[in-house]
Design a protein around this motif. Structure first.
Motif, mmCIF file in Angstrom:
data_model
loop_
_atom_site.group_PDB
_atom_site.id
_atom_site.type_symbol
_atom_site.label_atom_id
_atom_site.label_comp_id
_atom_site.label_asym_id
_atom_site.label_seq_id
_atom_site.Cartn_x
_atom_site.Cartn_y
_atom_site.Cartn_z
ATOM 1 N N CYS A 22 1.394 9.449 -5.896
ATOM 2 C CA CYS A 22 1.919 10.787 -5.592
ATOM 3 C C CYS A 22 2.924 11.285 -6.620
ATOM 4 O O CYS A 22 3.087 12.493 -6.779
ATOM 5 C CB CYS A 22 2.553 10.795 -4.207
ATOM 6 N N SER B 244 0.826 -1.206 0.000
ATOM 7 C CA SER B 244 0.000 0.000 0.000
ATOM 8 C C SER B 244 0.863 1.260 0.000
ATOM 9 O O SER B 244 0.514 2.257 -0.633
ATOM 10 C CB SER B 244 -0.967 -0.012 1.180
ATOM 11 N N LEU B 245 1.990 1.219 0.687
ATOM 12 C CA LEU B 245 2.917 2.351 0.678
ATOM 13 C C LEU B 245 3.488 2.579 -0.717
ATOM 14 O O LEU B 245 3.590 3.717 -1.181
ATOM 15 C CB LEU B 245 4.044 2.107 1.690
ATOM 16 N N ILE C 243 -5.176 12.751 -2.954
ATOM 17 C CA ILE C 243 -4.129 11.935 -2.334
ATOM 18 C C ILE C 243 -2.798 12.657 -2.415
ATOM 19 O O ILE C 243 -2.037 12.691 -1.444
ATOM 20 C CB ILE C 243 -4.054 10.550 -2.999
ATOM 21 N N ARG C 244 -2.513 13.239 -3.562
ATOM 22 C CA ARG C 244 -1.243 13.945 -3.727
ATOM 23 C C ARG C 244 -1.140 15.129 -2.775
ATOM 24 O O ARG C 244 -0.080 15.406 -2.217
ATOM 25 C CB ARG C 244 -1.114 14.421 -5.172
ATOM 26 N N LEU D 206 0.766 4.180 -2.841
ATOM 27 C CA LEU D 206 0.634 5.604 -2.521
ATOM 28 C C LEU D 206 1.770 6.413 -3.133
ATOM 29 O O LEU D 206 1.554 7.522 -3.637
ATOM 30 C CB LEU D 206 0.611 5.810 -1.008
ATOM 31 N N ASN D 207 2.980 5.863 -3.092
ATOM 32 C CA ASN D 207 4.115 6.535 -3.732
ATOM 33 C C ASN D 207 3.875 6.687 -5.228
ATOM 34 O O ASN D 207 4.156 7.741 -5.802
ATOM 35 C CB ASN D 207 5.404 5.749 -3.502
ATOM 36 N N PRO E 237 3.128 13.271 5.081
ATOM 37 C CA PRO E 237 3.146 12.015 5.856
ATOM 38 C C PRO E 237 3.811 10.861 5.120
ATOM 39 O O PRO E 237 4.416 9.995 5.742
ATOM 40 C CB PRO E 237 1.665 11.708 6.093
ATOM 41 N N LEU E 238 3.758 10.880 3.790
ATOM 42 C CA LEU E 238 4.370 9.815 3.016
ATOM 43 C C LEU E 238 5.885 9.827 3.133
ATOM 44 O O LEU E 238 6.523 8.764 3.113
ATOM 45 C CB LEU E 238 3.945 9.950 1.554
ATOM 46 N N VAL F 37 -2.871 15.645 0.208
ATOM 47 C CA VAL F 37 -2.946 15.302 1.628
ATOM 48 C C VAL F 37 -1.783 14.422 2.072
ATOM 49 O O VAL F 37 -1.273 14.565 3.177
ATOM 50 C CB VAL F 37 -4.295 14.614 1.933
ATOM 51 N N ALA F 38 -1.335 13.520 1.223
ATOM 52 C CA ALA F 38 -0.390 12.492 1.667
ATOM 53 C C ALA F 38 1.071 12.816 1.398
ATOM 54 O O ALA F 38 1.927 11.985 1.671
ATOM 55 C CB ALA F 38 -0.739 11.168 0.995
ATOM 56 N N LYS F 39 1.356 13.996 0.884
ATOM 57 C CA LYS F 39 2.733 14.290 0.499
ATOM 58 C C LYS F 39 3.697 14.267 1.693
ATOM 59 O O LYS F 39 4.698 13.547 1.679
ATOM 60 C CB LYS F 39 2.792 15.648 -0.188
#
Length: 80
Positions: A19, A11-12, A57-58, A15-16, A64-65, A60-62
């Motif tokens: 992004c 999942s990581l 996603i891009r 997400l990468n 924390p990723l 919000v998750a930048k």
């Protein structure tokens, strides 16, 4: 072997991948750019909803990723 860690790692990685998609260079080639299929009225199409999900996603998750990637790298270095 399929474990909880492999599920988290997969999942990581997904997400990468979401992004780093660049709208003008990659997505526009397939007709999924910033201005592709914007509707003024009515319900958004599935394509518009996917594009909005990618942008969200891009956004919000930048940050924390970055930390999750560092934790994953440290975990892999220490435990193999």
């Amino acid at each position: 072997m399929f474990t909880l860690w492999t599920l988290i790692e997969a999942s990581l990685l997904c997400l990468n991948a979401v992004c780093i998609l660049h709208e003008e260079r990659f997505l526009a080639k397939f007709g999924w750019g910033r201005h592709a299929g914007q509707q003024d009225f009515g319900t958004p199409s599935a394509k518009d909803q996917v594009l909005n999900l990618i942008r969200s996603i891009r956004t919000v998750a930048k940050i924390p990723l970055i930390f999750l990637n560092v934790i994953a790298i440290i975990f892999k270095l220490l435990l193999g």
